[in-house]
Design a protein around this motif. Structure first.
Motif, PDB file in Angstrom:
ATOM      1  N   ASN A 174      -4.247  30.737  -9.949  1.00  0.00           N
ATOM      2  CA  ASN A 174      -5.511  31.456  -9.749  1.00  0.00           C
ATOM      3  C   ASN A 174      -5.507  32.200  -8.415  1.00  0.00           C
ATOM      4  OD1 ASN A 174      -6.519  30.555 -12.182  1.00  0.00           O
ATOM      5  ND2 ASN A 174      -7.636  28.830 -11.287  1.00  0.00           N
ATOM      6  N   GLU A 175      -4.984  31.528  -7.389  1.00  0.00           N
ATOM      7  CA  GLU A 175      -4.915  32.153  -6.072  1.00  0.00           C
ATOM      8  C   GLU A 175      -3.981  33.364  -6.094  1.00  0.00           C
ATOM      9  OE1 GLU A 175      -3.362  30.848  -1.621  1.00  0.00           O
ATOM     10  OE2 GLU A 175      -4.143  29.300  -2.979  1.00  0.00           O
ATOM     11  N   THR A 176      -2.837  33.205  -6.764  1.00  0.00           N
ATOM     12  CA  THR A 176      -1.869  34.308  -6.845  1.00  0.00           C
ATOM     13  C   THR A 176      -2.421  35.472  -7.655  1.00  0.00           C
ATOM     14  OG1 THR A 176      -0.057  32.706  -6.716  1.00  0.00           O
ATOM     15  CG2 THR A 176       0.484  34.904  -7.528  1.00  0.00           C
ATOM     16  N   GLU A 177      -3.081  35.157  -8.776  1.00  0.00           N
ATOM     17  CA  GLU A 177      -3.647  36.215  -9.626  1.00  0.00           C
ATOM     18  C   GLU A 177      -4.751  36.978  -8.889  1.00  0.00           C
ATOM     19  OE1 GLU A 177      -4.843  34.248 -13.173  1.00  0.00           O
ATOM     20  OE2 GLU A 177      -2.873  34.481 -14.131  1.00  0.00           O
ATOM     21  N   GLU A 178      -5.507  36.278  -8.059  1.00  0.00           N
ATOM     22  CA  GLU A 178      -6.539  36.948  -7.274  1.00  0.00           C
ATOM     23  C   GLU A 178      -5.909  37.923  -6.284  1.00  0.00           C
ATOM     24  OE1 GLU A 178     -10.271  38.009  -5.765  1.00  0.00           O
ATOM     25  OE2 GLU A 178      -9.630  37.047  -7.633  1.00  0.00           O
ATOM     26  N   SER A 179      -4.794  37.532  -5.663  1.00  0.00           N
ATOM     27  CA  SER A 179      -4.086  38.441  -4.745  1.00  0.00           C
ATOM     28  C   SER A 179      -3.548  39.647  -5.502  1.00  0.00           C
ATOM     29  CB  SER A 179      -2.940  37.692  -4.062  1.00  0.00           C
ATOM     30  OG  SER A 179      -3.435  36.622  -3.281  1.00  0.00           O
TER      31      SER A 179
END
Length: 480
Positions: free
Chosen positions: A111-116
């Protein structure tokens, strides 16, 4: 030939070899001519019949013993299979929990990577749009001026997005490191458990043997102190009760912090705890899925689910201040503060109440804990003022101990090997008793006379003795 010295017959060779030192040896026909046979045939026949009957009875006895032993073997092998299944189920549960942890952590990272990625994609799209507008402006100075200013802002914001994404590196990864305690334990042991050869008490011998081979005085060879304080504890950890669960873990009753704490069976560190609605007193195991704890001020017994995380379930109201608590043979044994010991069904029905001895005198004064034999035949009461009191399941006093060696009796624990341990708070010791209340001896004398010692239990292998204190820690003694 006939040897009168041994009252035996034999051939000449036998007499020469086996009876060469005997003086009264006769040739049998000559002996019978001058002597009459005194032993009647009927008498000998009766002796032979009796011996034959005894041989048959003993032979049948050993045949029955062989069948019983084969049945015992079958039952033992079944228990091993069941134990293996429990291990497999536990391993499946550990695997499921580990996989679930990985999924949760991985989901958070993704989720953190997809947000970036989304932020960078938005910035990339804005930059492309600004570049296209600049390229298509032509000679329109006004529009070109607007596009340049907007492009400058977009380029600045995009640069910030790049810098922010750079601060997130190095990228997170997920790795697994096995808990080597499990592998070490598997390497250390060769069998699932201890195989003991026990003597079976025959019905004709019941009551004549009351000393178990394991009843010798326990010896300690050292101790360690283990902290049981957790971050959410607001007060000192006073451990007032302890018991061993079916899976080998230890559960502690932490009075002042209103908690039950579960300890790892090898490191004795807290691996789980749950909050209680009141200060707990004695805790006991019911089965591998459930435990119970008495809440004195709440006048109730609280049941606890023993899944991967302890959780409160139902409760049983008693109407009196609950202290001592034990489970045996399908029933709960509960004591109040100073008057009575009660027997309750698990559904909450009061079955029995014991308050006075055979002469009508009060039995109790300051009850601190209970222990009950597995079949419910004997109830062991640790009373701070009256010492150790032993009742049968009808409330008859069958044993007592109130000697000077035991002052301030508090915690008591049945070892399962034919003896009882009682913790003396004021005498600062642990005494070991036979099941009839006879003293075997002193197991340990505590050094810290200012500490309060009350909780006591042992691990399943009887290789460790756990003592609870009011000093944020427990003492773990190595037993020989």
């Amino acid at each position: 030939m006939y040897c009168q010295n041994h009252d035996d017959v034999g051939c000449g060779t036998c007499m020469a070899i086996d009876h060469r030192l005997c003086k009264d040896i006769f040739y049998l026909p000559e002996f019978l001519q001058i002597n009459t046979c005194n032993t009647a045939t009927r008498e000998i026949q009766q002796k032979l019949d009796l011996v034959a009957k005894a041989l048959t009875e003993h032979q049948e006895k050993f045949k029955r013993e062989r069948e019983r032993l084969l049945q015992s073997k079958t039952a033992t092998l079944k228990n091993i299979k069941n134990f293996r299944k429990e291990i497999n189920d536990r391993l499946d549960e550990l695997e499921k929990n580990t996989v679930s942890d990985i999924e949760d952590k991985c989901k958070a990272f993704i989720n953190e990577t997809e947000e970036s990625i989304r932020i960078l994609e938005t910035s990339k799209s804005s930059v492309k749009s600004a570049r296209d507008k600049l390229a298509s402006t032509g000679d329109n100075k006004l529009q070109n001026f607007v596009n340049i200013k907007k492009g400058k802002n977009i380029a600045g914001n995009a640069a910030k997005s790049v810098k922010a994404s750079q601060l997130q590196t190095p990228f997170k990864d997920i790795d697994f490191t096995a808990d080597h305690r499990l592998a070490s334990l598997l390497e250390e042991i060769n069998v699932f458990g201890k195989l003991e050869q026990m003597k079976v008490m025959r019905s004709e011998n019941v009551g004549t043997v009351n000393i178990c081979k394991n009843e010798s005085l326990l010896q300690v060879k050292g101790s360690t102190q283990c902290s049981v304080k957790v971050r959410s504890d607001n007060r000192v950890c006073k451990i007032i009760s302890a018991c061993t669960l079916v899976d080998g873990t230890i559960i502690l009753s932490n009075q002042y912090n209103k908690k039950l704490k579960r300890l790892d069976s090898s490191t004795y560190t807290v691996i789980d705890y749950c909050h209680l609605p009141g200060e707990p007193w004695q805790v006991c195991s019911i089965n591998k899925q459930q435990a119970a704890v008495s809440l004195q001020a709440k006048r109730e017994v609280q049941f606890i689910s023993l899944s991967s995380k302890m959780a409160l379930t139902n409760k049983m109201k008693t109407g009196f201040e609950c202290r001592g608590l034990s489970y045996a043979d399908g029933n709960l044994y509960i004591s109040d503060y100073c008057l009575s010991v009660y027997t309750y069904s698990l559904s909450g029905e009061k079955l029995k109440q014991f308050s006075k001895d055979q002469s009508g005198q009060k039995l109790f004064s300051d009850i601190r804990s209970l222990a009950v034999s597995e079949d419910g035949s004997n109830i062991y009461v640790a009373d701070r003022n009256n010492g150790l009191i032993i009742l049968d399941n009808n409330g008859t006093v069958v044993g007592r101990f109130n000697g000077s060696q035991l002052e301030g009796a508090k915690g008591c624990y049945l070892t399962g090997r034919g003896s009882l341990l009682v913790c003396g708070c004021d005498s600062d010791n642990v005494l070991q008793f036979r099941l009839n209340g006879n003293l075997i001896g002193e197991v340990v004398k505590f050094d810290d006379i200012f500490a309060s010692y009350q909780a006591i239990c042992c691990n399943q292998q009887m290789s460790k003795m756990i003592i609870g204190t009011d000093r944020n820690e427990i003492e773990v003694y190595d037993l020989i």
